[in-house]
Design a protein around this motif. Structure first.
Motif, PDB file in Angstrom:
ATOM      1  N   GLU A 195      61.834  37.673  42.177  1.00  0.00           N
ATOM      2  CA  GLU A 195      61.608  39.095  42.481  1.00  0.00           C
ATOM      3  C   GLU A 195      61.208  39.859  41.220  1.00  0.00           C
ATOM      4  O   GLU A 195      60.319  40.711  41.252  1.00  0.00           O
ATOM      5  N   LEU A 196      61.848  39.520  40.111  1.00  0.00           N
ATOM      6  CA  LEU A 196      61.505  40.170  38.847  1.00  0.00           C
ATOM      7  C   LEU A 196      60.046  39.898  38.496  1.00  0.00           C
ATOM      8  O   LEU A 196      59.314  40.792  38.052  1.00  0.00           O
ATOM      9  N   ALA A 197      59.602  38.660  38.729  1.00  0.00           N
ATOM     10  CA  ALA A 197      58.212  38.301  38.444  1.00  0.00           C
ATOM     11  C   ALA A 197      57.280  39.101  39.349  1.00  0.00           C
ATOM     12  O   ALA A 197      56.233  39.586  38.906  1.00  0.00           O
ATOM     13  N   ALA A 198      57.676  39.263  40.623  1.00  0.00           N
ATOM     14  CA  ALA A 198      56.840  40.023  41.557  1.00  0.00           C
ATOM     15  C   ALA A 198      56.733  41.473  41.100  1.00  0.00           C
ATOM     16  O   ALA A 198      55.655  42.080  41.147  1.00  0.00           O
ATOM     17  N   GLN A 199      57.843  42.036  40.623  1.00  0.00           N
ATOM     18  CA  GLN A 199      57.821  43.416  40.132  1.00  0.00           C
ATOM     19  C   GLN A 199      56.910  43.531  38.917  1.00  0.00           C
ATOM     20  O   GLN A 199      56.130  44.479  38.784  1.00  0.00           O
ATOM     21  N   ALA A 200      57.007  42.540  38.031  1.00  0.00           N
ATOM     22  CA  ALA A 200      56.185  42.567  36.818  1.00  0.00           C
ATOM     23  C   ALA A 200      54.700  42.470  37.186  1.00  0.00           C
ATOM     24  O   ALA A 200      53.853  43.148  36.599  1.00  0.00           O
ATOM     25  N   LEU A 201      54.432  41.642  38.182  1.00  0.00           N
ATOM     26  CA  LEU A 201      53.058  41.467  38.654  1.00  0.00           C
ATOM     27  C   LEU A 201      52.500  42.808  39.147  1.00  0.00           C
ATOM     28  O   LEU A 201      51.384  43.206  38.827  1.00  0.00           O
ATOM     29  N   HIS A 202      53.316  43.508  39.920  1.00  0.00           N
ATOM     30  CA  HIS A 202      52.927  44.823  40.443  1.00  0.00           C
ATOM     31  C   HIS A 202      52.730  45.804  39.281  1.00  0.00           C
ATOM     32  O   HIS A 202      51.764  46.561  39.249  1.00  0.00           O
ATOM     33  N   ALA A 203      53.659  45.741  38.328  1.00  0.00           N
ATOM     34  CA  ALA A 203      53.613  46.671  37.195  1.00  0.00           C
ATOM     35  C   ALA A 203      52.334  46.501  36.391  1.00  0.00           C
ATOM     36  O   ALA A 203      51.811  47.461  35.833  1.00  0.00           O
ATOM     37  N   LEU A 204      51.856  45.274  36.326  1.00  0.00           N
ATOM     38  CA  LEU A 204      50.651  45.010  35.535  1.00  0.00           C
ATOM     39  C   LEU A 204      49.376  45.184  36.352  1.00  0.00           C
ATOM     40  O   LEU A 204      48.281  45.037  35.825  1.00  0.00           O
ATOM     41  N   SER A 205      49.537  45.448  37.637  1.00  0.00           N
ATOM     42  CA  SER A 205      48.359  45.509  38.506  1.00  0.00           C
ATOM     43  C   SER A 205      47.834  46.943  38.574  1.00  0.00           C
ATOM     44  O   SER A 205      48.544  47.885  38.220  1.00  0.00           O
ATOM     45  N   PRO A 206      46.604  47.123  39.044  1.00  0.00           N
ATOM     46  CA  PRO A 206      46.070  48.492  39.160  1.00  0.00           C
ATOM     47  C   PRO A 206      46.864  49.325  40.177  1.00  0.00           C
ATOM     48  O   PRO A 206      46.687  50.530  40.246  1.00  0.00           O
ATOM     49  N   ARG A 207      47.739  48.682  40.942  1.00  0.00           N
ATOM     50  CA  ARG A 207      48.526  49.393  41.952  1.00  0.00           C
ATOM     51  C   ARG A 207      49.842  49.946  41.392  1.00  0.00           C
ATOM     52  O   ARG A 207      50.672  50.439  42.155  1.00  0.00           O
ATOM     53  N   HIS A 208      50.025  49.845  40.088  1.00  0.00           N
ATOM     54  CA  HIS A 208      51.354  50.109  39.535  1.00  0.00           C
ATOM     55  C   HIS A 208      51.912  51.504  39.812  1.00  0.00           C
ATOM     56  O   HIS A 208      53.115  51.695  39.848  1.00  0.00           O
ATOM     57  N   ALA A 209      51.010  52.485  40.058  1.00  0.00           N
ATOM     58  CA  ALA A 209      51.519  53.842  40.293  1.00  0.00           C
ATOM     59  C   ALA A 209      51.913  54.049  41.755  1.00  0.00           C
ATOM     60  O   ALA A 209      52.413  55.097  42.126  1.00  0.00           O
ATOM     61  N   ARG A 210      51.653  53.058  42.585  1.00  0.00           N
ATOM     62  CA  ARG A 210      51.993  53.145  44.003  1.00  0.00           C
ATOM     63  C   ARG A 210      53.261  52.327  44.269  1.00  0.00           C
ATOM     64  O   ARG A 210      53.731  51.607  43.408  1.00  0.00           O
TER      65      ARG A 210
END
Ligand SMILES: Nc1ncnc2c1ncn2[C@@H]1O[C@H](COP(=O)(O)OP(=O)(O)OP(=O)(O)O)[C@@H](O)[C@H]1O
Ligand SMILES: [Mg+2]
Length: 445
Positions: A173-188
């Motif tokens: 789950e932490l990896a998934a969060q990090a993936l999101h954080a680094l993605s262009p979607r991070h503000a969503r």
């Protein structure tokens, strides 16, 4: 005229009674504080884009309220919740334990306001994992973790589903969060759901929403996770537990980018990225007919395997130090490090529960430790005592005694006086032992 961007409100729902100074400190950082009596029944109104954090203030909560709070949190499963505990140490009763298990973090009174504000700030910024250094949220320098981190960075900007695999507690789950954080979607939004934890009958409605009157009890229209996470990422944990009918609908999301609310047959376009995780072998689930092959192929395009903790070498110590330091920021403890033996025991242990188990053991040790350095016993890492059942132990001793006696008799050509001298016992004892072990001297000679 261009639309004025609507800034999301930041709001703390304080279950309990904040002190005036606490209210002021949060307000100074731009947080609205809404105090809610912990026995009140509240419907929390919020806009989808609002950032709402729950704060369970257990400093004065009556024990009877725990169940009520549990029910409240159930209703607001996607809200992140912090808890404030009364000054310890005290034994945590099981209902409270399960309540706390759902909290992102706990603080012990007296409350350190600046760490609370800092924590809320992190949440507002999208958690520490959403900082530019998202992959840095994964503590560790081992080669296997570096490989995972590199994959994560590569996958983040790609608009494709990711399948995170690995044993329990490896940080999927932490990896998934990090993936999101680094993605262009991070503000969503990043919304996580555990597919195995929702009753099968409710999965469709939870993920895709329902129309009013879609089924008994559906009194109002409800948006599902995929609509709520619009523009962001949905993390489907334990994807292997997703019922087959929901698998079909998920496939539609991935292929066509549309959902249908339960009770409606109008397809609605949704814009979400799917990250799924599993600790089971999905290939095998496909072979057994429990998981759709086409869905598996769709999900399995980018695979992110999280390594087991036992394969991460000295990362174990880095993580242990990291968890202790983070515990020390939130709670009063004497512990500030580990003894050499404790460090060695940490490195030797097999870690079946991986990083989560290490986190739990370190936190527990920090609570029970009487000294500045956590020892092996605090971590409960003593090698298990081989407990031989009493009867076996007795039999083994008897056999050893008989062998020793026979050996001594043979070595001394069955001369009792000499045997007694070798065994350092009296002649009478030699005779007694011979009787006990049924050694007939005349026959043996
Ligand atoms: N590399 C890491 N650095 C720091 N914390 C970590 C790391 N990996 C995992 N954690 C922490 O360990 C705990 C378990 O991680 P997480 O929930 O992501 O694991 P998981 O693989 O999803 O577990 P499960 O299979 O049980 O769902 C979390 O508190 C997480 O923050
Ligand atoms: Mg998980």
């Amino acid at each position: 005229m261009a639309a004025v961007p609507e800034f999301p409100a930041r709001c703390v729902i304080w279950f309990g009674q904040p002190h005036a100074a606490e209210r002021a400190a949060l307000a100074a950082e731009g947080w609205q504080v809404r105090g809610v009596a912990s026995d009140a029944c509240v419907a929390i109104g919020m806009r989808g884009s609002d950032l709402v954090v729950g704060l369970l203030d257990l400093r004065g909560a009556a024990p009877g309220n725990v169940e009520h709070l549990q029910a409240l949190l159930e209703q607001h499963r996607h809200m992140r919740v912090l808890a404030i505990l009364p000054p310890g140490p005290y034994p945590t009763p099981p209902p409270l334990q399960s309540l706390l298990a759902g909290c992102v973090e706990t603080f012990t009174a007296p409350l350190d306001l600046s760490s609370l504000v800092q924590r809320l700030q992190h949440l507002a910024d999208g958690d520490e994992t959403r900082s530019p250094a998202g992959a840095q949220a994964l503590v560790g320098n081992s080669a296997v973790l570096q490989v995972a981190r590199a994959a994560l960075r590569k996958f983040a900007p790609v608009e494709l589903p990711v399948l995170v695999t690995g044993e329990t507690g490896t940080g999927k789950e932490l990896a998934a969060q990090a993936l999101h954080a680094l993605s262009p979607r991070h503000a969503r939004p990043f919304l996580a759901v555990n597919c195995g934890a929702i009753p099968a009958a409710l999965v469709q409605s939870e993920l895709f929403g329902h129309e009013r009157g879609a089924f008994t009890g559906a009194a109002t229209r409800r948006l599902g996770l995929f609509e709520t996470a619009s523009g962001g990422t949905v993390f489907l944990d334990e994807i292997g537990d997703l019922p087959l009918d929901a698998q079909t609908n998920l496939l539609r999301v991935l292929q066509e980018g549309t959902i249908e609310r339960v009770g409606s047959n109008h397809p609605l376009a949704v814009d979400v990225r799917v990250v799924a995780a599993t600790h089971i072998d999905l290939e095998q689930a496909v072979e057994r007919g429990q998981f759709r092959r086409d869905l598996f192929y769709r999900l399995n395009v980018l695979r992110l395997p999280m390594p087991a903790l036992r394969d991460r070498g000295s990362d174990i110590l880095l993580l242990a130090e990291h968890f202790l330091a983070s515990f020390r920021r939130r709670h009063v403890t004497r512990a500030r490090g580990f003894t050499t033996e404790a460090a060695q025991a940490l490195l030797r242990f097999n870690w079946p529960g991986n990083v989560r188990e290490l986190l739990n053991r370190v936190q527990r040790a920090a609570i029970v430790s009487e000294a500045e350095l956590i020892n092996v016993a605090d971590l409960e890492l003593l090698p298990p005592q081989v407990e031989m059942p009493q009867r076996l132990l007795h039999d083994a001793r008897q056999a050893a005694e008989r062998d020793a006696l026979l050996q001594a008799l043979r070595d001394n050509a069955f001369n009792i006086t000499a045997c007694a001298r070798t065994m350092q016992v009296s002649r009478v004892t030699v005779y007694r032992l011979c009787r006990k072990h049924q050694l007939a001297l005349p026959e043996l000679r």
